[in-house]
Design a protein around this motif. Structure first.
Motif, PDB file in Angstrom:
ATOM      1  N   GLN A  79      -5.645 -60.551  57.319  1.00 34.89           N
ATOM      2  CA  GLN A  79      -5.633 -59.915  58.635  1.00 34.89           C
ATOM      3  C   GLN A  79      -6.756 -60.413  59.516  1.00 34.89           C
ATOM      4  O   GLN A  79      -6.665 -60.360  60.729  1.00 34.89           O
ATOM      5  CB  GLN A  79      -5.724 -58.403  58.475  1.00 34.89           C
ATOM      6  N   ALA A 126      -0.766 -58.913  63.799  1.00 36.84           N
ATOM      7  CA  ALA A 126      -1.540 -57.966  62.988  1.00 36.84           C
ATOM      8  C   ALA A 126      -3.014 -58.010  63.377  1.00 36.84           C
ATOM      9  O   ALA A 126      -3.669 -56.970  63.504  1.00 36.84           O
ATOM     10  CB  ALA A 126      -1.381 -58.289  61.504  1.00 36.84           C
ATOM     11  N   GLU A 129      -3.513 -56.439  66.692  1.00 43.72           N
ATOM     12  CA  GLU A 129      -3.420 -54.980  66.592  1.00 43.72           C
ATOM     13  C   GLU A 129      -4.730 -54.375  66.104  1.00 43.72           C
ATOM     14  O   GLU A 129      -5.142 -53.301  66.565  1.00 43.72           O
ATOM     15  CB  GLU A 129      -2.271 -54.588  65.658  1.00 43.72           C
ATOM     16  N   LEU A 130      -5.404 -55.057  65.190  1.00 41.79           N
ATOM     17  CA  LEU A 130      -6.734 -54.584  64.754  1.00 41.79           C
ATOM     18  C   LEU A 130      -7.661 -54.464  65.964  1.00 41.79           C
ATOM     19  O   LEU A 130      -8.394 -53.483  66.119  1.00 41.79           O
ATOM     20  CB  LEU A 130      -7.361 -55.586  63.777  1.00 41.79           C
ATOM     21  N   ASN A 133      -6.537 -51.627  68.247  1.00 43.97           N
ATOM     22  CA  ASN A 133      -6.892 -50.341  67.640  1.00 43.97           C
ATOM     23  C   ASN A 133      -8.379 -50.062  67.764  1.00 43.97           C
ATOM     24  O   ASN A 133      -8.797 -48.934  67.997  1.00 43.97           O
ATOM     25  CB  ASN A 133      -6.505 -50.328  66.152  1.00 43.97           C
TER      26      ASN A 133
HETATM   27  C1  NAG Z   1      -3.358 -49.582  64.295  1.00 40.71           C
HETATM   28  O1  NAG Z   1      -3.243 -48.202  64.487  1.00 40.71           O
HETATM   29  C2  NAG Z   1      -1.962 -47.685  64.196  1.00 40.71           C
HETATM   30  C3  NAG Z   1      -1.947 -46.224  64.617  1.00 40.71           C
HETATM   31  O2  NAG Z   1      -3.019 -45.535  64.041  1.00 40.71           O
HETATM   32  C4  NAG Z   1      -1.665 -47.887  62.719  1.00 40.71           C
HETATM   33  O3  NAG Z   1      -0.383 -47.406  62.395  1.00 40.71           O
HETATM   34  C5  NAG Z   1      -1.735 -49.363  62.407  1.00 40.71           C
HETATM   35  O4  NAG Z   1      -1.565 -49.616  61.029  1.00 40.71           O
HETATM   36  C6  NAG Z   1      -3.068 -49.954  62.851  1.00 40.71           C
HETATM   37  N1  NAG Z   1      -2.988 -51.379  62.697  1.00 40.71           N
HETATM   38  C7  NAG Z   1      -3.807 -52.098  61.943  1.00 40.71           C
HETATM   39  C8  NAG Z   1      -3.568 -53.565  61.899  1.00 40.71           C
HETATM   40  O5  NAG Z   1      -4.716 -51.626  61.301  1.00 40.71           O
END
Ligand code: NAG
Ligand code: NAG
Length: 370
Positions: A79, A126, A129-130, A133
């Motif tokens: 990741q 991915a 998204e980290l 987030n």
């Molecule tokens: C980002 O946050 C979402 C919602 O909390 C979660 O479902 C997802 O797994 C997270 N993504 C990563 C790559 O950690």
């Protein structure tokens, strides 16, 4: 024809989709090769190897026997993108045999590059998204509320809702509520594409991601040095032949652009970031798959004075992107070569444009990873 003399984009308002389809069917190759402005690689802006078959191909890391699209998917990438150490050196940047003169592919000039690190693959969904987030970052596509997508990837429903396309390249549709998590608009998602490159990210989004990860965007010179991987004056990261050993080495377009992509290389759109063989520097997809933003401002005039770690012009209106994408075909957008280049405004996003990061020093958090 010069990119600065002609507005890069003209929107055509479509009264209905039928008109668009008709126009599309009339597409012919002559139109396309003449119209550099309309190339699928550069015309989108928010502001309004068969050549040398005999060359050796020694610079390839081939996994014999496994090459097929499905076979590579097992390689789950981490990741947090790993970085490869790129030992500095001198190389000849650009080419004296430009395919697109107006792009400033030439002249070939000597450039010295210092040691640096480069992400081994394009930044994936991915990974992005980290970042989102952790930071709450909103991409420019989300803020503008739209982004550009290649027409044939869209559902009929989404297509029907589109009111704007790019006149010079009518296969680019401006899709509402299209962003990195919804790459083909609101009825699409990235569930099955977490290991594909993030797309619909602007230069500003890419720079923000790299900064967050303790990295930065590569300069164009670093990017090209990494693409060439020690080979002098070759077209592709592995040599001059497009399909050595009769295999696909790159995610580009097979078939007639833009009417039909046969997907012979395994992919119609993006592919996983570790798909296809890496080059001698262990970097994946330096050409093909998605265009990659670089740090430099765009210009097309270069002088031949040798330079050290050049960073491009000090200002500009567009940023340089390199590598071509899954939409590139030799008949039309022969830009999946290390010397090829194109540009977009820094706030532009599209479905075939992503990035990877570089760094002078390896970020601390990567120093102990496997
Ligand atoms: C980002 O946050 C979402 C919602 O909390 C979660 O479902 C997802 O797994 C997270 N993504 C990563 C790559 O950690
Ligand atoms: C393309 O141009 C060539 C030469 O001008 C012509 O012979 C050919 O018919 C044209 N092809 C199409 C598809 O228009």
């Amino acid at each position: 024809m010069n990119n600065f003399e002609i507005p890069i984009i003209i929107f055509a308002v479509l009264t209905n989709y039928l008109i668009y389809s008709t126009a599309n069917n009339e597409f012919n190759e002559n139109q396309s090769t003449k119209s550099e402005e309309g190339c699928g690689c550069s015309s989108v802006n928010r502001k309004s190897g068969e050549l040398l078959e005999n060359t050796e191909d020694s610079n390839i890391n081939v996994d014999h026997g496994k090459y097929s699209s499905a076979a590579n998917v097992v390689r789950k990438y981490p990741q947090t993108n790993q970085m490869g150490f790129i030992e500095g050196g001198k190389f000849m940047m650009g080419t004296d045999e430009p395919v697109f003169v107006a792009d400033g592919e030439g002249p070939s000039r000597e450039v010295q590059i210092s040691d640096f690190y480069m992400d081994i693959h394009e930044v994936s969904n991915a990974e992005f998204e980290l970042f989102v987030n952790a930071t709450g970052h909103k991409t420019e596509a989300e803020l503008f509320g739209d982004s550009f997508v290649f027409e044939s990837l869209l559902s009929e429903k989404t297509k029907a809702s589109v009111t704007e396309s790019v006149a010079a390249a009518p296969w680019w549709l401006k899709v509402k509520d299209c962003d990195w998590k919804h790459p083909e608009g609101p009825d699409s998602d990235i569930k099955d594409r977490m290991d594909h490159p993030v797309i619909h990210v602007s230069w500003n989004d890419a720079a923000a991601y790299c900064e967050w990860s303790g990295k930065r965007l590569p300069t164009e010179a670093e990017w090209e040095y990494a693409c060439r991987a020690g080979l002098n004056n070759r077209l592709f990261p592995w040599g001059n032949k497009l399909n050595p050993k009769n295999k696909h080495w790159i995610n580009i377009w097979q078939g007639d652009f833009p009417a039909h992509n046969t997907g012979e290389d395994g992919f119609i759109g993006t592919s996983p970031v570790t798909e296809f063989p890496s080059n001698a520097f262990h970097l994946y997809n330096m050409v093909g798959n998605v265009w990659e933003w670089t740090a430099d401002w765009w210009n097309v005039r270069h002088n031949t004075t040798p330079s050290v770690d050049p960073t491009g012009p000090s200002s500009g209106s567009d940023r340089v992107k390199k590598g071509g994408s899954y939409m590139c075909h030799k008949s039309y957008c022969y830009r999946y070569r290390c010397a090829a280049r194109s540009q977009n405004t820094p706030d532009t996003s599209s479905g075939n444009l992503g990035f990877r990061c570089a760094a002078r020093n390896l970020p601390e958090y990567l120093q102990h990873s496997p």
